[in-house]
Design a protein around this motif. Structure first.
Motif, PDB file in Angstrom:
ATOM      1  N   PRO A  39       0.901  -1.370  -0.096  1.00 24.87           N
ATOM      2  CA  PRO A  39       0.138  -0.284   0.363  1.00 24.87           C
ATOM      3  C   PRO A  39       1.006   1.395   0.225  1.00 24.87           C
ATOM      4  CG  PRO A  39      -0.032  -0.732   1.996  1.00 24.87           C
ATOM      5  CD  PRO A  39       0.963  -1.903   1.645  1.00 24.87           C
ATOM      6  N   PHE A  40       1.063   1.781  -1.464  1.00 19.45           N
ATOM      7  CA  PHE A  40       2.117   2.480  -1.427  1.00 19.45           C
ATOM      8  C   PHE A  40       1.713   3.842  -2.323  1.00 19.45           C
ATOM      9  CE2 PHE A  40       5.373   0.489   0.924  1.00 19.45           C
ATOM     10  CZ  PHE A  40       5.873   1.526   1.756  1.00 19.45           C
ATOM     11  N   TRP A  41       2.008   4.921  -2.386  1.00 14.12           N
ATOM     12  CA  TRP A  41       1.591   5.380  -4.320  1.00 14.12           C
ATOM     13  C   TRP A  41       2.484   5.731  -4.774  1.00 14.12           C
ATOM     14  CZ3 TRP A  41      -1.407   4.412   0.391  1.00 14.12           C
ATOM     15  CH2 TRP A  41      -2.345   3.236   0.652  1.00 14.12           C
ATOM     16  N   LYS A  42       2.929   5.650  -5.470  1.00 12.21           N
ATOM     17  CA  LYS A  42       4.051   6.404  -5.888  1.00 12.21           C
ATOM     18  C   LYS A  42       3.212   7.089  -7.946  1.00 12.21           C
ATOM     19  CE  LYS A  42       6.468   2.005  -5.359  1.00 12.21           C
ATOM     20  NZ  LYS A  42       7.306   1.479  -5.914  1.00 12.21           N
ATOM     21  N   ARG A  43       4.375   8.414  -7.525  1.00 16.65           N
ATOM     22  CA  ARG A  43       4.187   9.435  -8.664  1.00 16.65           C
ATOM     23  C   ARG A  43       4.860  10.066  -9.187  1.00 16.65           C
ATOM     24  NH1 ARG A  43       0.766  14.818  -7.586  1.00 16.65           N
ATOM     25  NH2 ARG A  43       2.063  15.501  -5.463  1.00 16.65           N
ATOM     26  N   GLU A  44       5.494  10.409 -10.341  1.00 20.47           N
ATOM     27  CA  GLU A  44       6.832  10.459 -10.699  1.00 20.47           C
ATOM     28  C   GLU A  44       5.977  11.919 -11.179  1.00 20.47           C
ATOM     29  OE1 GLU A  44       8.201   6.185 -12.800  1.00 20.47           O
ATOM     30  OE2 GLU A  44       6.866   7.281 -13.921  1.00 20.47           O
ATOM     31  N   ILE A  45       7.248  12.886 -10.907  1.00 23.83           N
ATOM     32  CA  ILE A  45       7.256  14.547 -11.725  1.00 23.83           C
ATOM     33  C   ILE A  45       8.186  14.556 -11.986  1.00 23.83           C
ATOM     34  CG2 ILE A  45       7.203  16.832 -10.178  1.00 23.83           C
ATOM     35  CD1 ILE A  45       5.989  15.650  -7.988  1.00 23.83           C
ATOM     36  N   THR A  46       8.408  15.100 -13.723  1.00 24.27           N
ATOM     37  CA  THR A  46       8.933  15.480 -14.701  1.00 24.27           C
ATOM     38  C   THR A  46       8.681  16.917 -14.910  1.00 24.27           C
ATOM     39  OG1 THR A  46       7.501  15.241 -16.360  1.00 24.27           O
ATOM     40  CG2 THR A  46       8.800  12.814 -15.211  1.00 24.27           C
ATOM     41  N   ALA A  47       9.413  17.387 -16.248  1.00 24.60           N
ATOM     42  CA  ALA A  47       9.181  18.476 -16.411  1.00 24.60           C
ATOM     43  C   ALA A  47       7.830  18.198 -17.324  1.00 24.60           C
ATOM     44  CB  ALA A  47      10.738  19.509 -17.641  1.00 24.60           C
ATOM     45  N   ASP A  48       7.647  17.944 -17.656  1.00 25.01           N
ATOM     46  CA  ASP A  48       6.349  17.776 -18.067  1.00 25.01           C
ATOM     47  C   ASP A  48       5.031  18.008 -17.352  1.00 25.01           C
ATOM     48  OD1 ASP A  48       7.563  18.039 -20.260  1.00 25.01           O
ATOM     49  OD2 ASP A  48       7.693  15.422 -21.271  1.00 25.01           O
ATOM     50  N   GLY A  49       5.483  17.404 -16.170  1.00 27.17           N
ATOM     51  CA  GLY A  49       3.678  16.936 -14.961  1.00 27.17           C
ATOM     52  C   GLY A  49       4.589  15.743 -14.233  1.00 27.17           C
ATOM     53  N   ALA A  50       3.371  15.362 -13.521  1.00 32.12           N
ATOM     54  CA  ALA A  50       3.052  14.231 -12.613  1.00 32.12           C
ATOM     55  C   ALA A  50       1.979  13.203 -13.085  1.00 32.12           C
ATOM     56  CB  ALA A  50       2.654  14.830 -11.159  1.00 32.12           C
ATOM     57  N   ASP A  51       2.815  12.204 -13.241  1.00 31.22           N
ATOM     58  CA  ASP A  51       1.937  10.949 -13.187  1.00 31.22           C
ATOM     59  C   ASP A  51       2.150  10.379 -12.277  1.00 31.22           C
ATOM     60  OD1 ASP A  51       0.850  11.471 -15.824  1.00 31.22           O
ATOM     61  OD2 ASP A  51       2.926  11.356 -16.552  1.00 31.22           O
ATOM     62  N   TRP A  52       1.236   9.360 -11.511  1.00 32.60           N
ATOM     63  CA  TRP A  52       0.880   8.210 -10.855  1.00 32.60           C
ATOM     64  C   TRP A  52       0.943   6.892 -11.399  1.00 32.60           C
ATOM     65  CZ3 TRP A  52       0.425   9.303  -5.625  1.00 32.60           C
ATOM     66  CH2 TRP A  52      -0.612  10.481  -5.503  1.00 32.60           C
ATOM     67  N   VAL A  53       1.793   6.398 -10.690  1.00 28.77           N
ATOM     68  CA  VAL A  53       2.445   4.916 -11.409  1.00 28.77           C
ATOM     69  C   VAL A  53       1.892   3.724 -10.722  1.00 28.77           C
ATOM     70  CG1 VAL A  53       4.520   3.544 -10.750  1.00 28.77           C
ATOM     71  CG2 VAL A  53       4.401   5.646 -10.630  1.00 28.77           C
ATOM     72  N   ALA A  54       1.014   2.838 -12.132  1.00 28.83           N
ATOM     73  CA  ALA A  54      -0.033   1.947 -11.437  1.00 28.83           C
ATOM     74  C   ALA A  54       1.153   0.699 -11.946  1.00 28.83           C
ATOM     75  CB  ALA A  54      -1.229   1.766 -12.847  1.00 28.83           C
ATOM     76  N   ALA A  55       0.738  -0.378 -10.687  1.00 27.88           N
ATOM     77  CA  ALA A  55       1.068  -2.116 -11.616  1.00 27.88           C
ATOM     78  C   ALA A  55       1.427  -2.263 -12.848  1.00 27.88           C
ATOM     79  CB  ALA A  55       0.414  -2.791 -10.405  1.00 27.88           C
ATOM     80  N   THR A  56       2.222  -2.627 -13.528  1.00 24.84           N
ATOM     81  CA  THR A  56       2.100  -3.652 -15.065  1.00 24.84           C
ATOM     82  C   THR A  56       1.484  -4.833 -15.033  1.00 24.84           C
ATOM     83  OG1 THR A  56       4.255  -3.602 -15.326  1.00 24.84           O
ATOM     84  CG2 THR A  56       3.601  -1.420 -14.838  1.00 24.84           C
ATOM     85  N   ASP A  57       0.885  -4.882 -16.153  1.00 24.38           N
ATOM     86  CA  ASP A  57       0.924  -6.187 -16.522  1.00 24.38           C
ATOM     87  C   ASP A  57       1.564  -7.308 -16.056  1.00 24.38           C
ATOM     88  OD1 ASP A  57      -1.907  -6.004 -17.122  1.00 24.38           O
ATOM     89  OD2 ASP A  57      -0.905  -5.682 -19.523  1.00 24.38           O
ATOM     90  N   ALA A  58       2.970  -6.923 -16.272  1.00 25.69           N
ATOM     91  CA  ALA A  58       4.444  -7.990 -15.559  1.00 25.69           C
ATOM     92  C   ALA A  58       4.591  -7.853 -14.382  1.00 25.69           C
ATOM     93  CB  ALA A  58       5.724  -7.602 -16.710  1.00 25.69           C
ATOM     94  N   ASP A  59       3.940  -6.927 -13.435  1.00 28.23           N
ATOM     95  CA  ASP A  59       4.392  -6.909 -12.414  1.00 28.23           C
ATOM     96  C   ASP A  59       3.337  -8.063 -11.813  1.00 28.23           C
ATOM     97  OD1 ASP A  59       5.909  -5.307 -12.274  1.00 28.23           O
ATOM     98  OD2 ASP A  59       5.316  -3.588 -12.166  1.00 28.23           O
TER      99      ASP A  59
END
Length: 135
Positions: free
Chosen positions: A108-128
């Protein structure tokens, strides 16, 4: 935050194998400025303790430790670590992989990647998800 013991493998004399894995914050296309990781402390600690307890029983581990950082992290920073101690290496390796797969898709962690273009929440991938299904 850890699970099972504050001093990993302290006093464990029967373990013939100790496996550790540390994960780092990766860069992303476009360049990562920072990763922000949120959690609810009580809920997260209970979840990590439970999954470490499950791994210890399933693989007859002598000890297990799960650490996951939160807050603001830069690319290259250590984000997580798992350690397992068992009589035999197969159990130690498999339990460590199980714990890592759990952390990638269910912890139960919520991860957000912040770049010069903005911020996106990270979701588990199909591979995960596929990696977790094997357990």
């Amino acid at each position: 935050m850890g699970a099972q013991s504050t001093t990993f493998a302290d006093g464990v004399r029967e373990a013939g194998a100790i496996v550790t894995f540390s994960g780092r914050v990766r860069d992303v296309p476009g360049g990562l400025d920072v990763m922000e990781i949120e959690h609810y402390p009580g809920m997260t600690e209970r979840a990590l303790t439970q999954i470490a307890t499950d791994a210890m029983a399933r693989w007859s581990l002598e000890d297990a430790l799960v650490i996951h950082r939160h807050g603001r992290l830069a690319k290259g920073d250590l984000i997580m670590m798992v350690a397992t101690a068992a009589r035999h290496r197969k159990d130690a390796f498999e339990a460590a992989e199980f714990l890592m797969d759990y952390l990638k898709s269910r912890a139960p962690f919520w991860k957000r990647e912040i770049t010069a273009d903005g911020a996106d929440w990270v979701a588990a991938t199909d591979a995960d998800e596929d990696a977790l299904k094997r357990w």
